[in-house]
Design a protein around this motif. Structure first.
Motif, short mmCIF file in Angstrom:
data_model
loop_
_atom_site.label_atom_id
_atom_site.label_comp_id
_atom_site.label_asym_id
_atom_site.label_seq_id
_atom_site.Cartn_x
_atom_site.Cartn_y
_atom_site.Cartn_z
N SER B 102 -16.55 39.32 -15.49
CA SER B 102 -15.61 38.54 -14.66
C SER B 102 -16.37 37.56 -13.79
O SER B 102 -17.41 37.87 -13.23
N LYS B 103 -15.80 36.35 -13.71
CA LYS B 103 -16.45 35.26 -12.98
C LYS B 103 -15.75 35.07 -11.65
O LYS B 103 -14.53 35.13 -11.58
N SER B 104 -16.52 34.79 -10.61
CA SER B 104 -15.93 34.39 -9.34
C SER B 104 -16.57 33.07 -8.93
O SER B 104 -17.78 32.90 -9.06
N TYR B 105 -15.74 32.16 -8.44
CA TYR B 105 -16.26 30.91 -7.91
C TYR B 105 -16.26 30.99 -6.40
O TYR B 105 -15.52 31.75 -5.81
N GLY B 106 -17.04 30.17 -5.79
CA GLY B 106 -17.08 30.16 -4.34
C GLY B 106 -18.45 30.55 -3.89
O GLY B 106 -19.43 30.24 -4.54
N VAL B 113 -13.77 26.47 -0.70
CA VAL B 113 -13.75 26.07 -2.10
C VAL B 113 -15.18 25.74 -2.51
O VAL B 113 -15.83 24.91 -1.89
N GLY B 114 -15.67 26.44 -3.50
CA GLY B 114 -17.02 26.18 -3.96
C GLY B 114 -17.07 26.28 -5.46
O GLY B 114 -16.09 26.69 -6.10
#
Lengths: 646, 630
Positions: B102-106, B113-114
């Motif tokens: 699983s991917k997380s952004y930020g 927001v990243g």
């Protein structure tokens, strides 16, 4: 518009000032914000106020399927810097299945101007498996509002609950439910909320709505309170009418008919293999314990990271030596059935969150699974690896339950799980305190007898430990602050069978303490005798009115006998401080008390403390009396005896 | 792209990494192998990181502690390949499928927001005796931030190997930190037109983690390659060969979002000018305007991680990150003819100077610098809501700042460490007995950053929370503490807090005597320091002078039975004094604590002394003063 009031069930009324829900509210995004006039003097000292929280659920048949759209329209007033920093950003989670559309947002300034959020400024991101839409509200100052609206496509879950308990102060909480003519709806409101119907619709659409105004911010610091239990809520069930052949019944939700607890059927050879490994028992009842204990100890819990195959065969289970949570009760049930042991499959709610309403069918309220053994009137928690037959967790007590027979052809029955007996749910101490002759330390010998809930908490920890870990754990239990020198520590009845036996778990310790004694002058010490009962909960006097009734986990008692050996040539100056008596009675019936007294015999002082809570529930009006009883124990804990030379 | 996004929390900077130190049965890096190969692609330098990890799980504990691995990628990194599998004790391999990652952004809580990515890699069928293998390749087209190569991790490692590979037409320098103490072998060779520098070490124990210590980079051995230049067709292209190169790169992008003046900006600038009779006041008012009006929200995706937004946009939106706030402040000051400079800086978590490491590894934050009349620099960091004009925030004290002068010129200056007397707090308590209750009049005066902390705490709380804060200024059981009145006066210079309390539990009335515990307010800013196995200092955040004075009024007809004795205790970076005085019907206790360290830290020796002081004070604070009838 003519409004009629439908089902009204008042279980308990929350502290809310008005229920004015007479008019429908149009939930939609408008080009200009609504003009709202709120008397803010009612909301002093708040950080944030929900000006409104409006939610609508619409159910309709689309392409032969039931479609659920939720419309969310919220507006918050940000009343200080903290609120501004917390609520100037909005994150809306969604997935491919739970799609979010039609998102709008804006800042509303106190002079009536607005700053709209443009579509380009709605960002999207991933947080693990969840996607999020992100908005930062612009040009905000203290006192401004943030307003947003979105539509959420939900897969239909059948049963739904709307809690009017957002955790913030709310000026208006409005909920609306719209179902088209081909939708089946069953609905029930709880805890004082009134639901109205719009009868002006002509095409068979049913519109129900409810509104609560002026919900106070929950007092998070209130102790001995289960606020969720009393929060207004609406529960309902929706389905395509064509799929509902008869009124809902609990029988339709027999666990064996759902995918969760599919029964396991053992072939003879497998059955023999498992049964032959289970230790024999001295009685049929003990056999119940042995079956559960063997299965829980033998089959480890399947890792959450493991793939979960659909329906594993019992052969696969035996080979793998692990069980997934949904397989554990099934295997226990299969062996119980194979041995001809009569039991029922029970479900109830967690009383700390809500009481079970047996009159309103809701599969989601089949929350806590237990097995009930009518012959012995005892319970088992087949899913809980940390307990064994015959312990009943307090969360289940004093609540109704639904019982199913293992034969799915038989109809369900209702069953009331009674309150615990305060005398049996006991945690008792026998303590001897000897002051050493140098007056610089004391030796404390303690024998604690833990029963029922307190025994379960200790057993759950101790029984799962390796023997080498037990000693270290016991030392930590008797000396958590590491302020004492532990001389001896021991435990009795601390293996899994402790759950079955009525014998208490006995925890013995002998420690030396210097912290209990405070030298205040030559030949003069203060002895904090109260510390031997351990740190006690303490309740503050509230300046505001208590919001919720008093709820404890269960009736219980704490009985202590403390023997103090005073060295020869010394005396206790303030023995009478040991005499305490606080009690609370309602309608002439004692509800709880704390009593302590002493007997002096030579240089030996014997102190007896009887602290008892005969009920788990008290009305909030009795808070002051309850507080006095609770605080009496805290006062005793701080009690110091002055010991001087004769 | 390396982000410049720092947020200040007014409660101080905390490290949330879970301590794995001293946990027996940790997983073990059998191999930690990392290759960084620099190459030229279409005339542009690139780097390919190829990392291979083998993690052995010896016990149930190890499985519970680390059931997955988190792979973090900066936004300018492209994951080219990823292969993860678990080798079971029976040697069978269980592959991790992409659908299970699983991917997380930020980037955690710091920005909203990243586009940095974190990939969670749960090892399948993990059990004692397993080895988890991770093999990944990352390409990166910006070498101004180079992934540091460490020789020690939070897990013990049997073999660690870092190899730098670069072609002959590329010049590379190696920056090393704390390597003198490390047992690292270096092998250098050439092969097929490429240079290889291989660093290896073995049997490194797990790093002991101390939450209150400076960051790992301060004390763990590591290297960071610097790409100096590369050659194409016989022409040499400078990349990062000096601070100047880094500065020129920064300057070339920093105004990319424009610098236009909007009517709103002009109005604000004019207002600030009209409210400010002199330059110093103008500076202060501009700083405070940013502090009060621009909230911290960081959009760090894409170029937002490095390039400030246009000042007019930040002003209109009323939010931004450190770069946005700094850019707006510079604009407002320039509109009022004040020559202000955008300034890059690394917080104290980064131990490098620009002269030694002129890469983007050296900074993570942006502030504003303005020349004072005496030619010194005034540093303005409006990101910190607790910040005090004229006093640099604790996170940047003692750090080098890269100050922009114009497109060609820059200067490097060091942010001063604030002198102890500027962070001053005095707490006066007046105690009167009313049976077994203490009535307390308390006055707290705080200056400097200590004042900012109180100001900020009260600004961000509602009444209930601020009452709780006031109750916590008294070291007593909260349920027995009643706050009767509270007044706060906050001037530019200091904050005065005047409180009245009724407190139970601090007086015992036994057999005609009073036993009073008069130590009502703790002077100690932090508790015991973990010193076992410690080799690293304890961060103290700021130098300060703290004074407590407690006056206990004798009840009529009573006197102190035994006058306690004062004492003085010294460490290398702190001094504590306790004194008792009798004055007519008063017993006066005076405490003073001075913390003064140029490095803003306690050495291990100081930490041991600090603990000794705390042990001594624990005994004193728990001993009541006995009052007897005259």
């Amino acid at each position: 518009m003519k409004n009629i009031k439908i089902t009204l069930l008042v279980l308990l009324t929350l502290n809310m000032s008005s229920t004015l829900g007479q008019q429908r509210v149009n939930i939609s995004w408008k080009a200009r914000p609504e003009s709202i006039d709120i008397d803010m003097s009612k909301w002093e000292d708040l950080s944030v106020l929900f000006v409104y929280n409006r939610v609508k659920s619409k159910y309709q048949k689309v392409n032969g399927k039931l479609k659920h759209t939720r419309y969310v329209h919220q507006r918050l007033r940000l009343l200080n810097e903290e609120a501004l920093n917390s609520f100037n950003k909005l994150e809306i989670p969604y997935t491919d299945e739970y799609e979010v559309t039609n998102l709008h947002a804006r800042s509303i300034h106190q002079d009536g101007t607005v700053t709209e959020i443009l579509a380009d400024d709605i960002h999207e991101s991933n947080k693990g498996e969840v996607k999020v839409k992100l908005i930062a509200f612009e040009n905000l100052a203290i006192g401004d509002d943030v307003e947003y609206y979105y539509e959420w496509n939900f897969p239909n879950t059948g049963f739904t609950a709307i809690d009017f308990n957002p955790g913030l102060a709310v000026h208006q909480f409005y909920f609306e439910l719209e179902t088209s003519k081909d939708i089946y709806l069953d609905l029930k409101p709880y805890n004082g909320i009134e639901v109205y119907e719009d009868t002006t619709t002509t095409d068979g659409t049913q519109i129900l709505y409810a509104e609560i105004n002026d919900i106070q911010e929950p007092n998070q610091e209130e102790q001995f309170a289960f606020p969720q239990r009393y929060a207004p809520r609406v529960e309902y069930y929706t389905a395509l009418s064509e799929t509902v052949k008869q009124p809902l019944s609990w029988d339709q939700f027999h666990p064996y008919k759902s995918s969760l607890y599919t029964p396991m059927y053992l072939e003879d050879r497998q059955l023999k293999k498992i049964i032959s490994a289970i230790p024999s028992a001295a009685s049929p009842e003990k056999r119940i314990f042995e079956i559960e204990n063997y299965i829980k100890n033998t089959y480890k819990e399947g890792s959450a990271e493991e793939e979960i195959p659909g329906d594993r065969s019992i052969r696969e289970v035996i080979q793998s030596q692990y069980l997934f949570p949904n397989e554990l009760p099934s295997l226990i049930a299969a062996v119980l059935q194979a041995e001809g042991i009569d039991f029922k499959i029970g479900f109830t709610t967690n009383r700390m969150l809500k009481d079970l309403d047996t009159q309103f069918v809701n599969e989601f309220n089949q929350e806590l699974l237990f097995y009930y053994f009518p012959e012995y009137d005892k319970y088992m928690m087949p899913l809980d690896r940390a307990t064994r037959y015959s312990y009943l967790p307090f969360q289940l007590s004093e609540n109704w339950a639904i019982l199913y027979d293992t034969d799915t052809n038989k109809s369900y029955t209702t069953h009331y799980i009674p309150a615990k007996d305060s005398r049996k749910n006991a945690h008792n101490h026998v303590v001897t305190v000897s002051i050493l002759s140098e007056l610089d330390s004391v030796q404390i010998s303690t024998e604690e007898a833990l029963n029922d809930d307190s025994k379960s908490a200790a057993l759950s920890a101790l029984a799962s430990f390796e023997p080498s870990q037990v000693q270290e754990s016991l030392k930590y239990i008797v000396n958590p602050d590491e302020t004492q020198n532990v001389l001896e520590v021991g435990v009795e009845n601390a293996d899994w069978s402790g759950f079955y036996t009525e014998k208490p778990l006995i925890l013995k310790s002998k420690v030396n303490s210097t912290d209990m004694l405070q030298s205040v002058a030559p030949g003069e010490v203060l002895l904090n005798i109260g510390s031997v009962i351990g740190r006690q909960a303490e309740l503050p006097r509230t300046s505001n009115e208590r919001q919720h009734d008093i709820d404890m986990t269960a009736p219980h008692s704490l009985i202590r006998e403390i023997t103090l050996e005073v060295p020869a040539g010394y005396k206790v100056v303030n023995l009478d401080d040991l005499r305490m008596n606080k009690s609370l009675s309602l309608e002439g019936k004692e509800q709880c008390f704390f009593r302590s007294d002493y007997v002096l015999n030579g240089n030996t002082v014997t102190i007896n403390i009887d602290e008892r809570y005969l009920t788990s529930h008290l009305p909030k009006e009795s808070y002051e009396g309850f507080r006095e009883v609770i605080n009496a124990a805290a006062e005793f804990n701080k009690l110091e005896l002055l010991i001087t030379k004769i | 792209m390396r982000k410049i996004f720092l947020i200040f929390l007014w409660v101080g900077i905390t490290v949330s990494t879970q301590s794995l130190a001293k946990v027996s049965g940790l997983p073990v890096f059998k191999n930690y192998t990392n290759e960084a190969e620099i190459y030229l692609l279409n005339g542009k330098p690139m780097v390919r990181y190829h990392t291979q990890l083998a993690i052995y799980y010896p016990s149930d504990t190890s499985v519970e502690l680390m059931p997955y691995y988190l792979l973090s990628l900066n936004s300018d990194m492209e994951l080219k390949s990823l292969n993860v599998y678990t080798q079971l004790p029976n040697r069978r391999k269980v592959q991790l499928e992409p659908k299970d990652m699983s991917k997380s952004y930020g980037g955690g809580d710091n920005y909203f927001v990243g586009d940095d990515i974190e990939i969670k890699l749960p090892f399948r069928k993990l059990q004692p005796g397993c080895t988890a293998y991770i093999d990944y390749i990352i390409d990166c087209d910006d070498l101004r931030y180079f992934r540091p190569m460490y020789f020690g991790y939070f897990l013990p490692a049997e073999e660690i190997e870092h190899t730098l590979i670069y072609p002959e037409d590329v010049k590379v320098k190696i920056f090393s930190k704390n390597m003198q103490a490390a047992n690292v072998q270096k092998v250098q060779y050439q092969k097929r037109g490429k240079n290889f520098i291989k660093y290896s070490t073995s049997d490194t124990p797990e790093i002991e983690f101390f939450e209150d210590a400076p960051s790992l980079a301060h004390y763990q051995p590591h290297i960071i390659p610097i790409l100096s230049s590369y050659e194409i067709d016989g022409v040499t292209h400078k990349y990062l060969d000096s601070v100047e190169d880094l500065y020129k790169y920064y300057y070339s992008i920093v105004f990319r979002n424009g610098d236009k003046t909007s009517p709103e900006l002009l109005t604000i600038a004019e207002d600030l000018k009209s409210q400010s009779p002199d330059r110093q006041t103008l500076l202060k008012n501009t700083y405070k305007w940013i502090q009060n009006n621009i909230r911290y929200i960081a959009f760090e995706a894409g170029e937002g991680g490095l390039i400030p937004r246009a000042p007019a946009e930040v002003c209109q939106r009323k939010f931004g990150d450190c770069k946005d706030m700094s850019n707006l402040m510079v604009k407002l000051l320039k509109l009022n003819d004040v020559d202000a400079s955008l300034t890059w800086i690394g917080t104290r978590s980064i131990p490098y100077t620009y002269e030694e490491l002129y890469t983007m590894n050296t900074d993570n934050h942006m502030i504003v610098a303005v020349k004072n009349d005496d030619n010194s620099w005034l540093f303005l960091d409006a990101t910190d809501p607790a910040g005090i004009f004229g006093l640099p925030t604790p996170a940047i004290q003692g750090k080098q700042a890269l100050i922009a002068i114009d497109s060609q010129k820059y200067t490097i200056a060091t942010v001063p460490v604030i002198e102890k007397n500027k962070n001053f707090s005095e707490y006066k308590l007046d105690l009167r007995l009313d049976s077994s209750i203490l009535k307390i009049d308390a006055v707290l005066n705080s200056k400097g950053i200590l004042r900012g902390r109180i100001n900020s705490l009260l600004r961000y709380t509602n009444k209930k929370e601020s009452d709780n804060f006031m109750k916590n200024l008294i070291d007593a059981n909260q349920n027995q503490t009643e706050l009767l009145r509270s007044d706060v006066v906050d001037t530019e210079q200091e904050v005065h807090v005047t409180n009245k309390y009724k407190v139970g539990g601090k007086v015992r009335s036994v057999a005609g005597y009073y036993y009073v515990y008069p130590y009502i307010a703790s002077i100690l800013p932090f508790g015991t320091v973990t010193v076992e196995n410690r080799t690293v200092p304890r961060d103290i955040e700021l130098n300060r002078v703290l004074r407590n004075e407690t006056s206990l009024h004798m009840p009529k007809g009573y006197r102190v039975a035994n006058m306690p004795e004062g004492f003085e205790f010294r460490g290398q970076s702190f001094t504590y004094k306790l004194d008792y005085q009798k004055k007519s019907d008063l017993l006066i206790l005076s405490e003073e604590l001075v913390i003064d360290s140029p490095e803003l830290s306690f050495s291990v020796e100081d930490a041991i002394k600090w603990n000794q002081l705390l042990t001594k004070l624990k005994n004193i604070y728990s001993t009541p003063v006995k009052l007897v009838k005259k």
